[in-house]
Each structure stands twice: as C-alpha cells, then as structure tokens.
Design a protein around this motif. Structure first.
Motif, mmCIF file in Angstrom:
data_model
loop_
_atom_site.group_PDB
_atom_site.id
_atom_site.type_symbol
_atom_site.label_atom_id
_atom_site.label_comp_id
_atom_site.label_asym_id
_atom_site.label_seq_id
_atom_site.Cartn_x
_atom_site.Cartn_y
_atom_site.Cartn_z
ATOM 1 N N LEU A 295 1.727 4.743 19.675
ATOM 2 C CA LEU A 295 2.631 3.660 19.284
ATOM 3 C C LEU A 295 3.095 3.865 17.842
ATOM 4 O O LEU A 295 2.273 4.032 16.943
ATOM 5 N N ARG B 216 -4.113 9.711 22.527
ATOM 6 C CA ARG B 216 -4.768 10.999 22.791
ATOM 7 C C ARG B 216 -4.411 11.515 24.188
ATOM 8 O O ARG B 216 -3.989 10.751 25.046
ATOM 9 N N ALA C 128 -12.262 -1.240 24.416
ATOM 10 C CA ALA C 128 -11.708 -2.573 24.689
ATOM 11 C C ALA C 128 -10.476 -2.484 25.585
ATOM 12 O O ALA C 128 -10.323 -3.274 26.526
ATOM 13 N N ALA D 157 -18.725 -2.646 19.679
ATOM 14 C CA ALA D 157 -18.207 -2.540 21.048
ATOM 15 C C ALA D 157 -18.624 -3.769 21.858
ATOM 16 O O ALA D 157 -17.841 -4.288 22.672
ATOM 17 N N GLU E 218 -2.090 5.361 25.453
ATOM 18 C CA GLU E 218 -3.124 5.988 24.622
ATOM 19 C C GLU E 218 -2.519 7.174 23.872
ATOM 20 O O GLU E 218 -1.843 8.011 24.471
ATOM 21 N N ASP F 196 -11.752 -3.821 17.755
ATOM 22 C CA ASP F 196 -11.708 -3.362 16.359
ATOM 23 C C ASP F 196 -10.342 -3.584 15.715
ATOM 24 O O ASP F 196 -10.246 -3.731 14.491
ATOM 25 N N ALA G 193 -25.355 1.504 20.802
ATOM 26 C CA ALA G 193 -26.375 0.651 21.402
ATOM 27 C C ALA G 193 -25.616 -0.447 22.150
ATOM 28 O O ALA G 193 -24.933 -1.261 21.543
HETATM 29 C C1 LIG Z 1 -21.078 5.420 13.571
HETATM 30 C C2 LIG Z 1 -20.749 4.257 14.466
HETATM 31 C C3 LIG Z 1 -21.740 3.699 15.243
HETATM 32 C C4 LIG Z 1 -21.460 2.622 16.071
HETATM 33 N N1 LIG Z 1 -22.474 2.071 16.806
HETATM 34 C C5 LIG Z 1 -22.214 1.032 17.614
HETATM 35 C C6 LIG Z 1 -23.257 0.470 18.421
HETATM 36 O O1 LIG Z 1 -24.410 0.892 18.361
HETATM 37 N N2 LIG Z 1 -22.949 -0.581 19.232
HETATM 38 C C7 LIG Z 1 -21.688 -1.085 19.313
HETATM 39 O O2 LIG Z 1 -21.466 -2.051 20.080
HETATM 40 N N3 LIG Z 1 -20.679 -0.581 18.556
HETATM 41 C C8 LIG Z 1 -20.909 0.451 17.728
HETATM 42 N N4 LIG Z 1 -19.894 1.013 16.991
HETATM 43 C C9 LIG Z 1 -18.571 0.381 17.015
HETATM 44 C C10 LIG Z 1 -17.744 0.787 18.225
HETATM 45 O O3 LIG Z 1 -17.572 2.179 18.293
HETATM 46 C C11 LIG Z 1 -16.380 0.101 18.123
HETATM 47 O O4 LIG Z 1 -16.532 -1.261 17.826
HETATM 48 C C12 LIG Z 1 -15.619 0.220 19.428
HETATM 49 O O5 LIG Z 1 -15.345 1.575 19.713
HETATM 50 C C13 LIG Z 1 -14.332 -0.601 19.365
HETATM 51 O O6 LIG Z 1 -13.600 -0.434 20.538
HETATM 52 P P1 LIG Z 1 -12.011 -0.549 20.497
HETATM 53 O O7 LIG Z 1 -11.568 -0.271 21.874
HETATM 54 O O8 LIG Z 1 -11.637 -1.812 19.845
HETATM 55 O O9 LIG Z 1 -11.536 0.622 19.521
HETATM 56 P P2 LIG Z 1 -11.657 2.189 19.745
HETATM 57 O O10 LIG Z 1 -12.868 2.520 20.528
HETATM 58 O O11 LIG Z 1 -11.487 2.802 18.401
HETATM 59 O O12 LIG Z 1 -10.395 2.554 20.650
HETATM 60 C C14 LIG Z 1 -9.085 2.523 20.155
HETATM 61 C C15 LIG Z 1 -8.207 3.410 21.026
HETATM 62 O O13 LIG Z 1 -6.854 3.257 20.617
HETATM 63 C C16 LIG Z 1 -6.252 4.535 20.517
HETATM 64 N N5 LIG Z 1 -5.167 4.447 19.549
HETATM 65 C C17 LIG Z 1 -5.267 4.349 18.207
HETATM 66 N N6 LIG Z 1 -4.052 4.290 17.641
HETATM 67 C C18 LIG Z 1 -3.153 4.341 18.655
HETATM 68 C C19 LIG Z 1 -1.730 4.328 18.704
HETATM 69 N N7 LIG Z 1 -0.998 4.280 17.585
HETATM 70 N N8 LIG Z 1 -1.129 4.380 19.901
HETATM 71 C C20 LIG Z 1 -1.862 4.464 21.061
HETATM 72 N N9 LIG Z 1 -3.212 4.505 21.064
HETATM 73 C C21 LIG Z 1 -3.855 4.430 19.878
HETATM 74 C C22 LIG Z 1 -7.407 5.443 20.078
HETATM 75 O O14 LIG Z 1 -7.139 6.802 20.336
HETATM 76 C C23 LIG Z 1 -8.552 4.886 20.898
HETATM 77 O O15 LIG Z 1 -8.614 5.465 22.181
HETATM 78 C C24 LIG Z 1 -20.151 2.107 16.142
HETATM 79 C C25 LIG Z 1 -19.141 2.680 15.374
HETATM 80 C C26 LIG Z 1 -19.431 3.738 14.545
HETATM 81 C C27 LIG Z 1 -18.323 4.344 13.722
#
Ligand SMILES: Cc1cc2nc3c(=O)[nH]c(=O)nc-3n(C[C@H](O)[C@H](O)[C@H](O)COP(=O)(O)OP(=O)(O)OC[C@H]3O[C@@H](n4cnc5c(N)ncnc54)[C@H](O)[C@@H]3O)c2cc1C
Length: 444
Positions: free
Chosen positions: A133, A36, A15, A314, A34, A301, A53
């Motif tokens: 953060l 990482r 996101a 996602a 970030e 998320d 997916a």
């Molecule tokens: C087993 C599994 C299967 C899945 N299958 C699907 C699927 O089929 N289809 C689908 O659409 N979704 C799927 N998902 C869900 C999907 O992975 C998440 O919804 C998606 O990654 C959310 O994106 P995001 O950017 O909100 O969070 P994330 O991808 O978790 O990214 C968060 C980022 O913030 C960083 N971060 C965290 N804390 C800090 C901090 N304190 N300071 C700075 N940076 C930080 C992290 O390192 C990371 O890079 C699945 C999830 C799992 C666990």
C-alpha cells in the motif's frame, strides 16, 4: 452498506489473516493485500524468526473460529521461567499457582502460515501478495498499491489497516491530517541467536521460557518443534555492553563467556549469529483516532505496537479482532457505528498493556534474579491459594484470562491495597500484642 461490498484488509500478518477469517465467516468478500510475496513459499529472513508466547487471549480468538487445535499442533507449552544466573544452578519459577498453566511457544512464521491457509480456504477471501500500500484516500476508500507489475488502484467500502507497527495505512491517515501518532522507541534493540539440538534432543528444558537476567540487559530463549531454541538478546543499542560496543569475534566471545557462560557450549554459531543477524528496534506506538468516519480503521500493531516483554502483542492484536467482530454483531454490521465502538472499547486496554509491557521489562531483566522477588512470588502464590478467585496475580490475569487489560490493572491495584491494609492490620495487631506483653512484663 450492503453485505456484499468488499472489505479491504491491508497486511496479511497475524491480525490481518485472522481478521480476514472472521469477516469471511460473517459473509463479507475480503481482499487481503500483503506487500511481501507468499511467505508459505519463501524463506524466513535471517535473524527474524521470532517465536511468540501465545496465551489465553490469542487462543480464545482462535478457539472461537475452530483454529486453536491446528495452531497448537505447532506450539510447545512453557509452564514457567527458568532463570540462568551467571554462576550456580538454574532456578524454575512456575507461572501459575498450581504449576499447571502454560504459555505456548510458537514461531511467528508458522502461526502466520496457518492463518494464511485458513483465510485462503474460506470462500470470499482473495489474497493479493506483492501489493504494497502506498496511497489511501480515507474519504473514498481508494487504495493504491505498488506491485511488480506497476501501480494498481483498488476501491473498498471499508479499509482495515493490519499492516503492523510501521503501518502505511496509519501513515496515510497522518498525511491527511485525520490522525496523530506518537512513537516511543526504547534505547534497546533485539538480536536473535540459536541453540541447536544436541544429539537430536533439546539442549535445555523445553517446558520453560529461559531467562538470563543481567540487570540492564537480558537474553531469553524459547523452544522450537525442531528441538532448537531461539534466543533473543535484549540489549542497549549504544554505550558500554551494548550492540554497538561489541564487534570483533574475540570481544563477542569474551563478553558471552563473562555474562552468559552456560551459553558458550550450547551455541556453536554464536559469533556468526551475532555478527550477521540484524538488530531490531523496540518501541510503543500510540495513535488517535483508530478509525475515521466508519470507513477506515487500524487493528493490531498498526494501532498500538507495544514492547514484547509481556508476550502480548499478537495476543492483543487477536483480541482486537474478536472485539471488532463483537461490535459488528452488536451494531448489526453497521460499520459507521461498529468502528467507533471498537475504538472506544479497545483503546484503554491497549494503553494498559503497553504500560504493563514496559514495566515487565524491568521485572524480567532485573527483578526475577533477586531473592526478594522470589520471596514475593511465593507470597503471591500463597495468597492465591488462600483466597482462590479473589486474589489473582497480574501475570495470571494477563496471560491466563481474557479479563480486559485495563480491568487487570485496576484489579491488581485493588488487590495490592487490600493486601497492604491486611498487612498493616496484622502489623498493628502484632504491635499491640507485643506492647501488651511488654506492659505485663513491666507490671510483673
Ligand atoms: C522480538 C519480538 C518478540 C515478540 N514476542 C511476542 C510474544 O511472545 N507474544 C506476542 O503475543 N507477541 C509478541 N510480539 C509481538 C508480535 O509479533 C506482534 O504484536 C504481532 O506480529 C502483530 O501482528 P500484526 O498483524 O498487527 O502485525 P505484523 O505481524 O507486523 O503484520 C503486518 C503485516 O503487514 C504487512 N505490511 C506492512 N506494510 C504493508 C504495506 N504497506 N502494504 C501491504 N502490507 C504491508 C507486513 O508485511 C506484515 O505481513 C513480539 C515482537 C517482537 C519484535
């Protein structure tokens, strides 16, 4: 606020990177923080490859800024589910009525890297890796990060938390008492296994999402471009037949031989994968509000993590980004108006998909295996053919449209009522006809 003020996006995950692209295209300078190191230079954490997916909602968000083709180059289409019973033939169930629509298997890492490349290439985006953060003052926009060089302080006009399910931004808002949250963890976890290629080819049909439904638990497998499959076990964490109950190589082998016999010849590293790959947690995050004073907001998320059983986490996060961009359009980039509007429009939709995702776990691990379920799917597809555009299955609406999730739930409820009324009408007609025949028989 002037258009030149910098926006801080915390989290360069899926996101966060997409959000940085959208904001940069609006002309904002963006600082993407970030925790990482740059994932494009490192290794994937063992057992955390996660293939997603990606379906229409995610693709729509990518298409709007011309990223769909680049991302889809790494994706593999899956047109249906392949069910693996304990014994007997595999059964294919197509996702769409004509069998032509597909969801797309893509590795989360590959998707993240493609989005990072896209964000880094845009003027105005600076990415700070190794920035975790640890502090945020929502009243001033002051941010504190832990870095390898020590603590670093930054300030931003607007702070957007895209830092995932365990969001530190959300934690900070909680600490300030301006937000409440609820975390509902499942008694299930997930663990990854690998099916390598056989003789350079896929060991299973790469055009399907494979499911081993086993009642209270299940395994799925999605194809990868290197012709391997990533399997994910979704099992209870405790109790019998759980992650906690299987430890020794012999017990692991025996369990798989009994419940997943066709996996044994396909997964030579089964025991090693099982013993060394971590168990991930699964749960639903709810919080309110998603924004504070038009200055801090949560996306993806961080605002609404859901269980993965509809493959929408996602996709839903990407829809958040599209909606936020739309709200900025409609509010002439007045953040104080745009952020509350974004929250108002997205919250009920996030709740709707959270509920549908939980319900789909039961469908995937249990119902898909039953002849009754398969008959129901055939009837559903027949209705879709008979009433094109008027009867559309929940799966199609969720995966192959951008109909808001809350509207999907309402529409499916209406469709079920109509089918129920039609079925009751047909039953009444039938009963009437039978009654008339019996009456005629008596008279004759
Ligand atoms: C087993 C599994 C299967 C899945 N299958 C699907 C699927 O089929 N289809 C689908 O659409 N979704 C799927 N998902 C869900 C999907 O992975 C998440 O919804 C998606 O990654 C959310 O994106 P995001 O950017 O909100 O969070 P994330 O991808 O978790 O990214 C968060 C980022 O913030 C960083 N971060 C965290 N804390 C800090 C901090 N304190 N300071 C700075 N940076 C930080 C992290 O390192 C990371 O890079 C699945 C999830 C799992 C666990």
């Amino acid at each position: 606020m002037s258009e030149r003020d910098e926006i801080a996006v915390v989290g360069a995950g899926l996101a966060g990177c997409l959000l940085a692209c959208y904001l940069a295209r609006r002309g904002y300078p963006v600082a993407l923080y970030e925790r990482r190191p740059d994932p494009r230079t490192g290794k994937v954490e063992r057992g955390r490859s996660i293939n997603l997916a990606l379906s229409e909602r995610g693709l729509d968000a990518l298409r709007r800024i011309g990223l769909d083709e680049r991302v889809m180059a790494d994706a593999l289409p899956m047109r249906g589910r392949m069910i693996h019973p304990v014994a007997g033939e595999q059964q294919f169930q197509s996702y769409s009525v004509a069998g032509d629509r597909a969801i797309n298997s893509i590795s989360r890492g590959a998707l993240n890297n493609a989005l990072l490349d896209a964000a880094a290439a845009l003027p105005g985006v600076r990415i700070a890796f190794d920035h975790r953060l640890v502090g945020l003052d929502p009243t001033t926009g002051e941010l504190t990060f832990e870095t390898p060089q020590g603590k670093v302080a930054e300030t931003a006009a607007v702070v957007l938390g895209a830092d995932g399910a365990g969001s530190a931004v959300r934690g900070q808002l909680l600490g300030y008492g301006v937000l409440t949250e609820s975390l509902d963890f499942l008694d299930y976890g997930y663990k990854e296994l690998t099916i390598p290629p056989v003789g350079g080819e896929f060991a299973l049909d790469p055009g399907a999402l494979h499911i081993w439904p086993r009642g209270t638990s299940m395994m799925i497998a999605l194809p990868n471009p290197d012709r391997s499959f990533t399997c994910t076990l979704f099992w209870p964490t405790h109790g019998t037949a759980s992650f906690a109950s299987l430890g020794s190589p012999a017990a692991i082998e025996q369990h798989f031989a009994e419940h997943y016999p066709d996996l044994i010849p396909l997964a030579p590293n089964l025991v090693d994968d099982y013993q060394h790959n971590p168990v991930g947690v699964l749960g639903t995050v709810r919080c309110a509000p998603w924004q504070v004073d038009g200055r801090v907001a949560l996306v993806g998320d961080a605002a609404h993590a859901i269980v993965p059983f509809y493959g929408q986490g996602a996709n839903c996060a990407f829809e958040d980004v599209v909606e936020l961009d739309r709200c900025l359009d409609e509010c002439a980039d007045e953040w104080a108006a745009a952020l509350p509007l974004y929250q108002a429009r997205r919250q009920e939709n996030a709740e709707a998909i959270a509920r549908m995702a939980l319900a789909n776990f039961v469908e995937m691990r249990d119902k898909v295996a039953s002849p009754l379920f398969r008959a129901g799917k055939r009837i559903e597809h027949a209705l879709e053919r008979a009433l094109p555009g008027r009867y559309v299955s929940r799966y199609e609406l969720v995966s192959f449209s951008t109909t808001p999730y809350a509207e999907v739930r309402r529409r499916v409820r209406r469709q079920h009522q109509l089918v129920g009324v039609a079925a009751a009408g047909a039953a009444a007609l039938l009963a009437g006809a039978v009654g008339a025949l019996i009456g005629r028989g008596r008279r004759g």
